[in-house]
Motif scaffolding. Sequence first.
Motif, PDB file in Angstrom:
ATOM      1  N   LEU A  26       1.100  -1.011  -0.008  1.00 41.01           N
ATOM      2  CA  LEU A  26       0.120   0.030   0.160  1.00 41.01           C
ATOM      3  C   LEU A  26       0.827   1.187  -0.310  1.00 41.01           C
ATOM      4  CD1 LEU A  26      -2.960  -0.912   2.017  1.00 41.01           C
ATOM      5  CD2 LEU A  26      -3.248  -0.194   0.054  1.00 41.01           C
ATOM      6  N   ALA A  27       2.017   1.261   0.920  1.00 46.90           N
ATOM      7  CA  ALA A  27       3.051   2.570   0.832  1.00 46.90           C
ATOM      8  C   ALA A  27       3.619   2.598  -0.228  1.00 46.90           C
ATOM      9  CB  ALA A  27       3.770   2.433   1.914  1.00 46.90           C
ATOM     10  N   LEU A  28       4.019   1.921  -1.453  1.00 45.12           N
ATOM     11  CA  LEU A  28       4.705   1.900  -2.559  1.00 45.12           C
ATOM     12  C   LEU A  28       3.589   2.221  -2.981  1.00 45.12           C
ATOM     13  CD1 LEU A  28       6.720   1.624  -4.418  1.00 45.12           C
ATOM     14  CD2 LEU A  28       6.179  -0.877  -4.892  1.00 45.12           C
ATOM     15  N   ALA A  29       2.215   1.416  -3.730  1.00 44.73           N
ATOM     16  CA  ALA A  29       1.215   2.563  -4.368  1.00 44.73           C
ATOM     17  C   ALA A  29       0.676   3.151  -4.383  1.00 44.73           C
ATOM     18  CB  ALA A  29       0.001   1.728  -4.650  1.00 44.73           C
ATOM     19  N   GLY A  30       0.710   3.809  -2.626  1.00 43.89           N
ATOM     20  CA  GLY A  30       0.919   5.026  -2.569  1.00 43.89           C
ATOM     21  C   GLY A  30       1.859   6.093  -3.267  1.00 43.89           C
ATOM     22  N   TYR A  31       2.889   5.816  -2.488  1.00 43.20           N
ATOM     23  CA  TYR A  31       4.159   6.816  -3.189  1.00 43.20           C
ATOM     24  C   TYR A  31       3.808   6.803  -5.330  1.00 43.20           C
ATOM     25  CZ  TYR A  31       8.569   7.499  -4.742  1.00 43.20           C
ATOM     26  OH  TYR A  31       9.812   8.717  -5.323  1.00 43.20           O
ATOM     27  N   LEU A  32       3.714   5.616  -5.854  1.00 52.04           N
ATOM     28  CA  LEU A  32       3.669   6.165  -6.959  1.00 52.04           C
ATOM     29  C   LEU A  32       2.674   6.823  -7.468  1.00 52.04           C
ATOM     30  CD1 LEU A  32       4.672   1.736  -8.048  1.00 52.04           C
ATOM     31  CD2 LEU A  32       5.887   3.975  -8.339  1.00 52.04           C
ATOM     32  N   SER A  33       1.173   6.931  -6.861  1.00 48.26           N
ATOM     33  CA  SER A  33       0.593   7.063  -7.312  1.00 48.26           C
ATOM     34  C   SER A  33       0.478   8.444  -7.020  1.00 48.26           C
ATOM     35  CB  SER A  33      -0.901   6.898  -6.372  1.00 48.26           C
ATOM     36  OG  SER A  33      -0.660   7.286  -4.767  1.00 48.26           O
ATOM     37  N   MET A  34       0.950   8.809  -6.113  1.00 47.18           N
ATOM     38  CA  MET A  34       1.704  10.902  -5.730  1.00 47.18           C
ATOM     39  C   MET A  34       2.797  11.077  -6.598  1.00 47.18           C
ATOM     40  SD  MET A  34       0.444  11.414  -2.883  1.00 47.18           S
ATOM     41  CE  MET A  34       1.142  13.171  -2.217  1.00 47.18           C
ATOM     42  N   ALA A  35       3.404   9.828  -7.195  1.00 40.45           N
ATOM     43  CA  ALA A  35       5.218  10.079  -7.984  1.00 40.45           C
ATOM     44  C   ALA A  35       4.548  10.137 -10.261  1.00 40.45           C
ATOM     45  CB  ALA A  35       5.707   9.331  -8.310  1.00 40.45           C
ATOM     46  N   ASN A  36       3.108   9.744  -9.755  1.00 41.12           N
ATOM     47  CA  ASN A  36       3.143   9.573 -11.383  1.00 41.12           C
ATOM     48  C   ASN A  36       1.666  10.688 -11.394  1.00 41.12           C
ATOM     49  OD1 ASN A  36       1.947   8.204 -13.841  1.00 41.12           O
ATOM     50  ND2 ASN A  36       0.752   7.295 -12.748  1.00 41.12           N
ATOM     51  N   THR A  37       2.689  11.515 -11.884  1.00 37.46           N
ATOM     52  CA  THR A  37       1.838  12.980 -12.326  1.00 37.46           C
ATOM     53  C   THR A  37       1.833  12.878 -14.135  1.00 37.46           C
ATOM     54  OG1 THR A  37       3.736  14.287 -12.264  1.00 37.46           O
ATOM     55  CG2 THR A  37       2.039  14.842 -10.392  1.00 37.46           C
ATOM     56  N   HIS A  38       1.018  13.624 -14.072  1.00 37.45           N
ATOM     57  CA  HIS A  38       1.195  13.325 -16.248  1.00 37.45           C
ATOM     58  C   HIS A  38       0.979  15.248 -16.494  1.00 37.45           C
ATOM     59  CE1 HIS A  38      -3.278  12.920 -14.761  1.00 37.45           C
ATOM     60  NE2 HIS A  38      -3.303  12.913 -16.213  1.00 37.45           N
ATOM     61  N   ALA A  39       1.141  15.473 -18.291  1.00 39.31           N
ATOM     62  CA  ALA A  39       1.049  16.686 -18.861  1.00 39.31           C
ATOM     63  C   ALA A  39       0.128  16.610 -19.325  1.00 39.31           C
ATOM     64  CB  ALA A  39       1.514  16.009 -20.262  1.00 39.31           C
ATOM     65  N   ALA A  40      -0.568  18.105 -18.154  1.00 39.45           N
ATOM     66  CA  ALA A  40      -1.899  18.531 -18.195  1.00 39.45           C
ATOM     67  C   ALA A  40      -2.010  18.874 -20.038  1.00 39.45           C
ATOM     68  CB  ALA A  40      -1.944  19.355 -18.408  1.00 39.45           C
ATOM     69  N   PRO A  41      -3.220  18.651 -20.379  1.00 39.21           N
ATOM     70  CA  PRO A  41      -3.469  19.153 -22.382  1.00 39.21           C
ATOM     71  C   PRO A  41      -3.102  19.792 -22.538  1.00 39.21           C
ATOM     72  CG  PRO A  41      -5.153  18.739 -20.713  1.00 39.21           C
ATOM     73  CD  PRO A  41      -4.570  18.304 -19.791  1.00 39.21           C
ATOM     74  N   ASP A  42      -2.711  20.087 -23.678  1.00 38.15           N
ATOM     75  CA  ASP A  42      -2.372  21.478 -24.036  1.00 38.15           C
ATOM     76  C   ASP A  42      -3.788  22.444 -24.865  1.00 38.15           C
ATOM     77  OD1 ASP A  42      -1.225  24.115 -25.379  1.00 38.15           O
ATOM     78  OD2 ASP A  42      -0.358  22.504 -27.102  1.00 38.15           O
ATOM     79  N   VAL A  43      -4.091  22.858 -23.829  1.00 36.39           N
ATOM     80  CA  VAL A  43      -5.568  23.748 -24.631  1.00 36.39           C
ATOM     81  C   VAL A  43      -5.577  24.994 -24.310  1.00 36.39           C
ATOM     82  CG1 VAL A  43      -7.109  22.260 -23.600  1.00 36.39           C
ATOM     83  CG2 VAL A  43      -6.694  23.954 -21.913  1.00 36.39           C
ATOM     84  N   THR A  44      -6.297  25.869 -24.927  1.00 37.03           N
ATOM     85  CA  THR A  44      -6.400  27.045 -25.228  1.00 37.03           C
ATOM     86  C   THR A  44      -7.710  27.244 -24.686  1.00 37.03           C
ATOM     87  OG1 THR A  44      -5.209  27.476 -26.851  1.00 37.03           O
ATOM     88  CG2 THR A  44      -6.818  29.537 -26.663  1.00 37.03           C
TER      89      THR A  44
END
Length: 176
Positions: A26-44
């Motif tokens: 659970l700790a590893l999953a929590g860490y990975l979910s916190m570290a798992n950011t992704h780029a925001a879409p390129d929108v206007t």
Amino acid sequence: MQAQVENTAGKRLWIKVAGAAAVVALALAGYLSMANTHAAPDVTFTNIKGEQVSLKSLRGKVVMVNFWATSCTTCVAEMPQMVQTYNMYKDKGLDYVAVAMSYDPPNYVMNFVQTRSLPFQVALDTQSKLADSFGDVKLTPTTFVIDKQGNIIKRYVGAPKFEELHALLDKALAAA
């Protein structure tokens, strides 16, 4: 009797090992979910004044993108706290775009913005392109927090816990 005691002790040990493994997983999953950011879409965004603002042009700032509707009671209820949050952090590098959903009549949005003196940018998403770009947003309110590098670091569905949101903003704004 001795065999029964040893068997019970073995079961207890096994339960402890399995429990420890579950905690580590659970700790590893929590860490990975916190570290798992992704780029925001390129929108206007096109704000209600007709001005276009690209999300890319806001790089270097922490940005909140809030999908909402005037018919959404939770959205209306959270808006004063969103205004307060924006006012607390705007001078520290926060930008905020409130995106009205496609089903929200533009005249209702304009009236809401004017009567409540919303201090941040408000955009209309008349064709759902913005909602689609952010992962097909259907539920309101849905709020994205985007870091200075343009990565989504948190998605709130429903009203956020503002104490948690403020802690997240403090951390994101303090980051290089």
